[in-house]
Motif scaffolding. Structure first.
Motif, PDB file in Angstrom:
ATOM      1  N   MET A   1       0.844  -1.166   0.000  1.00 40.65           N
ATOM      2  CA  MET A   1       0.000   0.000   0.000  1.00 40.65           C
ATOM      3  C   MET A   1       0.900   1.243   0.000  1.00 40.65           C
ATOM      4  N   PRO A   2       0.656   2.174  -0.947  1.00 41.31           N
ATOM      5  CA  PRO A   2       1.515   3.357  -1.013  1.00 41.31           C
ATOM      6  C   PRO A   2       1.238   4.309   0.148  1.00 41.31           C
ATOM      7  N   ARG A   3       2.295   4.883   0.645  1.00 41.64           N
ATOM      8  CA  ARG A   3       2.165   5.854   1.733  1.00 41.64           C
ATOM      9  C   ARG A   3       2.066   7.248   1.155  1.00 41.64           C
ATOM     10  N   PHE A   4       1.243   8.068   1.802  1.00 41.10           N
ATOM     11  CA  PHE A   4       1.140   9.467   1.397  1.00 41.10           C
ATOM     12  C   PHE A   4       2.262  10.235   2.071  1.00 41.10           C
ATOM     13  N   ARG A   5       3.008  10.981   1.277  1.00 38.33           N
ATOM     14  CA  ARG A   5       4.140  11.721   1.827  1.00 38.33           C
ATOM     15  C   ARG A   5       3.841  13.216   1.777  1.00 38.33           C
ATOM     16  N   PHE A   6       4.040  13.856   2.895  1.00 43.28           N
ATOM     17  CA  PHE A   6       3.893  15.310   2.954  1.00 43.28           C
ATOM     18  C   PHE A   6       5.177  15.945   2.437  1.00 43.28           C
ATOM     19  N   ARG A   7       5.032  16.733   1.414  1.00 41.37           N
ATOM     20  CA  ARG A   7       6.170  17.468   0.900  1.00 41.37           C
ATOM     21  C   ARG A   7       5.868  18.943   1.010  1.00 41.37           C
ATOM     22  N   MET A   8       6.879  19.741   0.999  1.00 37.53           N
ATOM     23  CA  MET A   8       6.714  21.178   1.179  1.00 37.53           C
ATOM     24  C   MET A   8       5.834  21.776   0.065  1.00 37.53           C
ATOM     25  N   ARG A   9       5.997  21.338  -1.150  1.00 34.39           N
ATOM     26  CA  ARG A   9       5.209  21.858  -2.256  1.00 34.39           C
ATOM     27  C   ARG A   9       3.725  21.567  -2.057  1.00 34.39           C
ATOM     28  N   GLY A  10       3.386  20.377  -1.637  1.00 30.99           N
ATOM     29  CA  GLY A  10       1.995  20.003  -1.394  1.00 30.99           C
ATOM     30  C   GLY A  10       1.366  20.803  -0.258  1.00 30.99           C
ATOM     31  N   ILE A  11       2.163  20.998   0.789  1.00 29.63           N
ATOM     32  CA  ILE A  11       1.671  21.777   1.934  1.00 29.63           C
ATOM     33  C   ILE A  11       1.419  23.224   1.502  1.00 29.63           C
ATOM     34  N   LEU A  12       2.327  23.807   0.724  1.00 28.62           N
ATOM     35  CA  LEU A  12       2.152  25.187   0.265  1.00 28.62           C
ATOM     36  C   LEU A  12       0.925  25.333  -0.636  1.00 28.62           C
ATOM     37  N   VAL A  13       0.705  24.371  -1.502  1.00 27.55           N
ATOM     38  CA  VAL A  13      -0.470  24.406  -2.374  1.00 27.55           C
ATOM     39  C   VAL A  13      -1.746  24.300  -1.541  1.00 27.55           C
ATOM     40  N   ALA A  14      -1.756  23.408  -0.560  1.00 25.21           N
ATOM     41  CA  ALA A  14      -2.940  23.245   0.291  1.00 25.21           C
ATOM     42  C   ALA A  14      -3.231  24.519   1.074  1.00 25.21           C
ATOM     43  N   VAL A  15      -2.211  25.155   1.619  1.00 22.24           N
ATOM     44  CA  VAL A  15      -2.395  26.402   2.365  1.00 22.24           C
ATOM     45  C   VAL A  15      -2.911  27.503   1.441  1.00 22.24           C
ATOM     46  N   ALA A  16      -2.381  27.570   0.229  1.00 22.95           N
ATOM     47  CA  ALA A  16      -2.829  28.585  -0.723  1.00 22.95           C
ATOM     48  C   ALA A  16      -4.293  28.376  -1.099  1.00 22.95           C
ATOM     49  N   VAL A  17      -4.696  27.141  -1.342  1.00 17.64           N
ATOM     50  CA  VAL A  17      -6.088  26.855  -1.702  1.00 17.64           C
ATOM     51  C   VAL A  17      -7.026  27.206  -0.550  1.00 17.64           C
ATOM     52  N   VAL A  18      -6.661  26.832   0.663  1.00 17.65           N
ATOM     53  CA  VAL A  18      -7.489  27.154   1.831  1.00 17.65           C
ATOM     54  C   VAL A  18      -7.574  28.663   2.011  1.00 17.65           C
ATOM     55  N   GLY A  19      -6.469  29.375   1.818  1.00 13.78           N
ATOM     56  CA  GLY A  19      -6.470  30.829   1.938  1.00 13.78           C
ATOM     57  C   GLY A  19      -7.370  31.492   0.909  1.00 13.78           C
ATOM     58  N   ILE A  20      -7.321  31.014  -0.320  1.00 15.96           N
ATOM     59  CA  ILE A  20      -8.177  31.562  -1.377  1.00 15.96           C
ATOM     60  C   ILE A  20      -9.640  31.309  -1.055  1.00 15.96           C
ATOM     61  N   LEU A  21      -9.982  30.112  -0.610  1.00 16.28           N
ATOM     62  CA  LEU A  21     -11.373  29.800  -0.284  1.00 16.28           C
ATOM     63  C   LEU A  21     -11.879  30.645   0.885  1.00 16.28           C
ATOM     64  N   LEU A  22     -11.054  30.827   1.907  1.00 22.00           N
ATOM     65  CA  LEU A  22     -11.452  31.671   3.035  1.00 22.00           C
ATOM     66  C   LEU A  22     -11.613  33.125   2.606  1.00 22.00           C
ATOM     67  N   GLY A  23     -10.730  33.603   1.744  1.00 22.79           N
ATOM     68  CA  GLY A  23     -10.836  34.969   1.239  1.00 22.79           C
ATOM     69  C   GLY A  23     -12.102  35.183   0.429  1.00 22.79           C
ATOM     70  N   LEU A  24     -12.448  34.218  -0.429  1.00 17.59           N
ATOM     71  CA  LEU A  24     -13.690  34.319  -1.212  1.00 17.59           C
ATOM     72  C   LEU A  24     -14.919  34.314  -0.312  1.00 17.59           C
ATOM     73  N   HIS A  25     -14.896  33.482   0.710  1.00 17.19           N
ATOM     74  CA  HIS A  25     -16.022  33.439   1.639  1.00 17.19           C
ATOM     75  C   HIS A  25     -16.176  34.767   2.367  1.00 17.19           C
ATOM     76  N   GLN A  26     -15.081  35.339   2.822  1.00 16.58           N
ATOM     77  CA  GLN A  26     -15.118  36.630   3.517  1.00 16.58           C
ATOM     78  C   GLN A  26     -15.614  37.732   2.587  1.00 16.58           C
ATOM     79  N   TRP A  27     -15.140  37.740   1.351  1.00 16.46           N
ATOM     80  CA  TRP A  27     -15.545  38.750   0.368  1.00 16.46           C
ATOM     81  C   TRP A  27     -17.041  38.662   0.089  1.00 16.46           C
TER      82      TRP A  27
END
Length: 111
Positions: free
Chosen positions: A1-27
């Motif tokens: 079974m493949p393991r999911f690996r946290f990499r810096m690029r994936g974490i940055l993309v996830a944070v950016a997506v969450v930030g954009i969604l929160l910003g749209l909701h606030q707007w």
């Protein structure tokens, strides 16, 4: 079974997506509150009785009648102004319910 690996690029993309969604909701929340306030402002300026058949969306079928508090007809100028405020109130109430849609410019207020 493949393991999911946290990499810096994936974490940055996830944070950016969450930030954009929160910003749209606030707007959209701020935009909806502003439209609701404009709608209530126009509704508070209504001082006459507007009657006539209305659709489920608040639009009049045909020409409505505008009466004062004693149920007497008013001048055409005053009736146009009251109908304009009613129309603006309905327009911004709809805009508050759907803040992601564009709102066309307001027609000039009758004077």
């Amino acid at each position: 079974m493949p393991r999911f690996r946290f990499r810096m690029r994936g974490i940055l993309v996830a944070v950016a997506v969450v930030g954009i969604l929160l910003g749209l909701h606030q707007w959209m929340s701020r935009r909806a509150r502003r439209f609701h306030a404009i709608s209530e402002s126009h509704r508070s300026r209504l001082s006459l009785v507007i009657s006539g058949p209305v659709t489920s969306e608040g639009d009049f079928l045909g020409v409505p009648s505008v009466l004062d508090r004693d149920l007497k007809t008013v001048s055409r100028h005053r009736a146009r102004k009251e109908l304009w405020h009613y129309t603006m109130s309905v327009r911004y109430k709809r805009a508050a319910e759907r803040p992601w849609l564009p709102v066309p410019p307001d027609p000039p207020e009758p004077y």
